[in-house]
Scaffold this active site. Structure first.
Site, PDB file in Angstrom:
ATOM      1  N   CYS A 114       0.824  -1.226   0.000  1.00  0.00           N
ATOM      2  CA  CYS A 114       0.000   0.000   0.000  1.00  0.00           C
ATOM      3  C   CYS A 114       0.855   1.272   0.000  1.00  0.00           C
ATOM      4  CB  CYS A 114      -0.946   0.012   1.193  1.00  0.00           C
ATOM      5  SG  CYS A 114      -2.157  -1.325   1.120  1.00  0.00           S
ATOM      6  N   HIS A 250      -3.253   7.694   1.922  1.00  0.00           N
ATOM      7  CA  HIS A 250      -3.647   6.363   1.472  1.00  0.00           C
ATOM      8  C   HIS A 250      -5.065   6.121   1.979  1.00  0.00           C
ATOM      9  CE1 HIS A 250      -3.900   2.199   0.678  1.00  0.00           C
ATOM     10  NE2 HIS A 250      -3.695   1.799   1.917  1.00  0.00           N
ATOM     11  N   ASN A 280     -10.110   0.286  -0.412  1.00  0.00           N
ATOM     12  CA  ASN A 280      -8.646   0.337  -0.336  1.00  0.00           C
ATOM     13  C   ASN A 280      -8.076  -0.267  -1.627  1.00  0.00           C
ATOM     14  OD1 ASN A 280      -5.930  -0.006   0.185  1.00  0.00           O
ATOM     15  ND2 ASN A 280      -6.222  -0.826   2.247  1.00  0.00           N
TER      16      ASN A 280
HETATM   17  O1  UT7 Z   1      -3.882  -0.674   3.310  1.00  0.00           O
HETATM   18  C1  UT7 Z   1      -3.135  -1.444   4.206  1.00  0.00           C
HETATM   19  C2  UT7 Z   1      -3.377  -1.015   5.555  1.00  0.00           C
HETATM   20  N1  UT7 Z   1      -4.606  -1.585   6.053  1.00  0.00           N
HETATM   21  C3  UT7 Z   1      -5.290  -0.897   6.914  1.00  0.00           C
HETATM   22  O2  UT7 Z   1      -4.937   0.223   7.220  1.00  0.00           O
HETATM   23  C4  UT7 Z   1      -6.455  -1.541   7.589  1.00  0.00           C
HETATM   24  C5  UT7 Z   1      -6.350  -1.318   9.049  1.00  0.00           C
HETATM   25  N2  UT7 Z   1      -7.433  -1.878   9.852  1.00  0.00           N
HETATM   26  C6  UT7 Z   1      -8.721  -1.465   9.733  1.00  0.00           C
HETATM   27  O3  UT7 Z   1      -9.064  -0.674   8.890  1.00  0.00           O
HETATM   28  C7  UT7 Z   1      -9.710  -1.982  10.772  1.00  0.00           C
HETATM   29  O4  UT7 Z   1      -9.009  -2.655  11.781  1.00  0.00           O
HETATM   30  C8  UT7 Z   1     -10.795  -2.900  10.164  1.00  0.00           C
HETATM   31  C9  UT7 Z   1     -11.771  -2.087   9.330  1.00  0.00           C
HETATM   32  C10 UT7 Z   1     -10.142  -3.989   9.360  1.00  0.00           C
HETATM   33  C11 UT7 Z   1     -11.608  -3.552  11.301  1.00  0.00           C
HETATM   34  O5  UT7 Z   1     -12.131  -2.586  12.168  1.00  0.00           O
HETATM   35  P1  UT7 Z   1     -11.985  -2.777  13.752  1.00  0.00           P
HETATM   36  O6  UT7 Z   1     -12.738  -1.672  14.367  1.00  0.00           O
HETATM   37  O7  UT7 Z   1     -10.521  -2.868  14.065  1.00  0.00           O
HETATM   38  O8  UT7 Z   1     -12.737  -4.100  13.997  1.00  0.00           O
HETATM   39  P2  UT7 Z   1     -12.193  -5.511  14.568  1.00  0.00           P
HETATM   40  O9  UT7 Z   1     -11.241  -6.132  13.595  1.00  0.00           O
HETATM   41  O10 UT7 Z   1     -11.724  -5.305  15.951  1.00  0.00           O
HETATM   42  O11 UT7 Z   1     -13.513  -6.338  14.579  1.00  0.00           O
HETATM   43  C12 UT7 Z   1     -14.572  -6.004  15.449  1.00  0.00           C
HETATM   44  C13 UT7 Z   1     -15.644  -7.063  15.292  1.00  0.00           C
HETATM   45  C14 UT7 Z   1     -15.114  -8.475  15.424  1.00  0.00           C
HETATM   46  O12 UT7 Z   1     -16.052  -9.218  16.136  1.00  0.00           O
HETATM   47  P3  UT7 Z   1     -15.777  -9.602  17.672  1.00  0.00           P
HETATM   48  O13 UT7 Z   1     -14.504 -10.389  17.667  1.00  0.00           O
HETATM   49  O14 UT7 Z   1     -15.671  -8.290  18.381  1.00  0.00           O
HETATM   50  O15 UT7 Z   1     -16.997 -10.394  18.021  1.00  0.00           O
HETATM   51  C15 UT7 Z   1     -15.040  -8.964  14.000  1.00  0.00           C
HETATM   52  O16 UT7 Z   1     -15.197 -10.355  13.908  1.00  0.00           O
HETATM   53  O17 UT7 Z   1     -16.238  -6.982  13.987  1.00  0.00           O
HETATM   54  C16 UT7 Z   1     -16.210  -8.264  13.379  1.00  0.00           C
HETATM   55  N3  UT7 Z   1     -16.086  -8.091  11.944  1.00  0.00           N
HETATM   56  C17 UT7 Z   1     -17.132  -7.877  11.137  1.00  0.00           C
HETATM   57  N4  UT7 Z   1     -18.441  -7.773  11.376  1.00  0.00           N
HETATM   58  C18 UT7 Z   1     -19.256  -7.542  10.345  1.00  0.00           C
HETATM   59  C19 UT7 Z   1     -14.959  -8.100  11.191  1.00  0.00           C
HETATM   60  N5  UT7 Z   1     -15.267  -7.881   9.899  1.00  0.00           N
HETATM   61  C20 UT7 Z   1     -16.601  -7.739   9.833  1.00  0.00           C
HETATM   62  C21 UT7 Z   1     -17.509  -7.502   8.793  1.00  0.00           C
HETATM   63  N6  UT7 Z   1     -18.824  -7.401   9.086  1.00  0.00           N
HETATM   64  N7  UT7 Z   1     -17.110  -7.335   7.511  1.00  0.00           N
END
Ligand code: UT7
Length: 323
Positions: A114, A250, A280
């Site tokens: 990225c 980005h 992204n």
């Molecule tokens: O370009 C390269 C760089 N990449 C990035 O910069 C991405 C960086 N990370 C992010 O943007 C965020 O961490 C995400 C958008 C990927 C996730 O957001 P988050 O607020 O960190 O959520 P999380 O991963 O902590 O997930 C929270 C909950 C989880 O459930 P539990 O374990 O709390 O029960 C996930 O299983 O949301 C769940 N979850 C979803 N729920 C519905 C994960 N993906 C989804 C989904 N729909 N698509």
């Protein structure tokens, strides 16, 4: 007097197929509301069957040539940032060279995931400042839809496909931050962080593989490292957030973008945001945002821009330029 790499033209290409968040609700336990609120993404473009990274890069490059009023043989070099080249080799850049009908010069790919477009701009700038090229086509192009695990809701809803191209050319400036062109570069990587964002395939495995990401961990690194690299690049030339007309980040996550802008003390009115429409697009996200930002009348000649990105590696960095 000092040599500078200045912007001569810009263009982009997005594949026709647009996929709204709601489409994922049919196959995954997810919702438009979750995707929107956690990432800021509303829709993304996906390449058509058989459409490749180099196909999209060629279209973006043609648009940049049109914008610059140049032909393919006016370009000395192509530096193409991608992690999703059509084949293991040759480079996507040489495919673009052939596709444009460019019969001279040289072309190569840069792989910094990225952060690829930041690294590609840094390479192009070095080629120009060292006198090896007068005009460089810098491209970011990706088909991340080819490396998605469609059963992993934590990643497959976040990425999209597209390409953007920027033409840089040699010019002479006064050697001050008032010059047009690239003014400062800051590059970083930390190979110890390989496990938080990677593809579980490649030459050593015999398969292409799928993207794997520990989203929360990457998020934590992103917020800290992006504001830090932007600060460093600005400080190198005696500037701060206050001097910036446009932050062109980005486009991975609106929450990361907002947190970075806040740390740079920049209001969101001075940030180019395209993540809602593109998702992204990895190395393509910054040139897409530059091209859309210019087309919408936001980015104008003379504006001071800070671009920054982070991705797999980890690799991250920032380029400060005056448009
Ligand atoms: O370009 C390269 C760089 N990449 C990035 O910069 C991405 C960086 N990370 C992010 O943007 C965020 O961490 C995400 C958008 C990927 C996730 O957001 P988050 O607020 O960190 O959520 P999380 O991963 O902590 O997930 C929270 C909950 C989880 O459930 P539990 O374990 O709390 O029960 C996930 O299983 O949301 C769940 N979850 C979803 N729920 C519905 C994960 N993906 C989804 C989904 N729909 N698509």
């Amino acid at each position: 007097m000092e040599k500078r790499s200045v912007v001569r033209g810009i263009g982009h290409y997005l594949p026709e197929r647009v996929v709204e968040n709601a489409e994922f609700e049919k196959t995954l336990e997810t919702s438009d509301e979750w995707i929107r609120s956690r990432s800021g993404i509303e829709r993304r473009h996906f390449a058509a069957e058989g459409q490749t990274t180099s196909d999209m890069a060629i279209r973006a490059a043609r648009a940049a040539l049109d914008d610059a009023g140049l032909g393919p043989d006016d370009i000395d070099a192509i530096v193409l940032a991608t992690s999703t080249a059509d084949l293991t080799f040759p480079s996507a850049a040489t495919m673009v060279q052939a596709g444009l009908g460019m019969t001279r010069g040289f072309a190569f790919d840069v792989q910094a995931v990225c952060a690829g477009f930041i690294y590609a701009m840094a390479n192009a700038n070095a080629l120009i400042l060292s006198g090896q090229a007068e005009r460089v086509m810098v491209i970011g192009a990706e088909t991340f839809s080819r490396i998605m695990d469609w059963t992993d809701r934590g990643t497959c809803v976040l990425f999209g496909d597209g390409a953007g191209a920027l033409i840089l050319e040699a010019a002479t400036g006064a050697g001050t931050p008032a010059d047009r062109g690239i003014l400062s570069v800051d590059l970083n990587s930390d190979g110890r962080q390989r496990d938080i964002l990677y593809v579980d395939g490649g030459v050593s495995t015999g398969i292409t593989g799928h993207l794997r990401m520990q989203g929360k961990e990457v998020f934590r690194h992103a917020v800290e490292k992006l504001s830090q690299t932007a600060h460093t690049a600005l400080e190198k030339i005696g500037l701060s957030g206050q001097d910036v007309d446009w932050l062109v980040p980005h486009q991975a996550n609106l929450r990361i973008i907002k947190a970075t802008a806040q740390r740079l003390q920049l209001p969101m009115e001075r940030v180019i945001v395209t993540v809602q429409d593109h998702g992204n697009t990895s190395a393509a996200s910054i040139p897409l945002a530059l091209s859309v930002g210019k087309a919408q009348g936001h980015i104008k000649p003379g504006d001071l821009l800070v671009t920054e990105a982070i991705g797999g590696g980890l690799a991250w960095g920032s380029v400060v330029l005056r448009w």
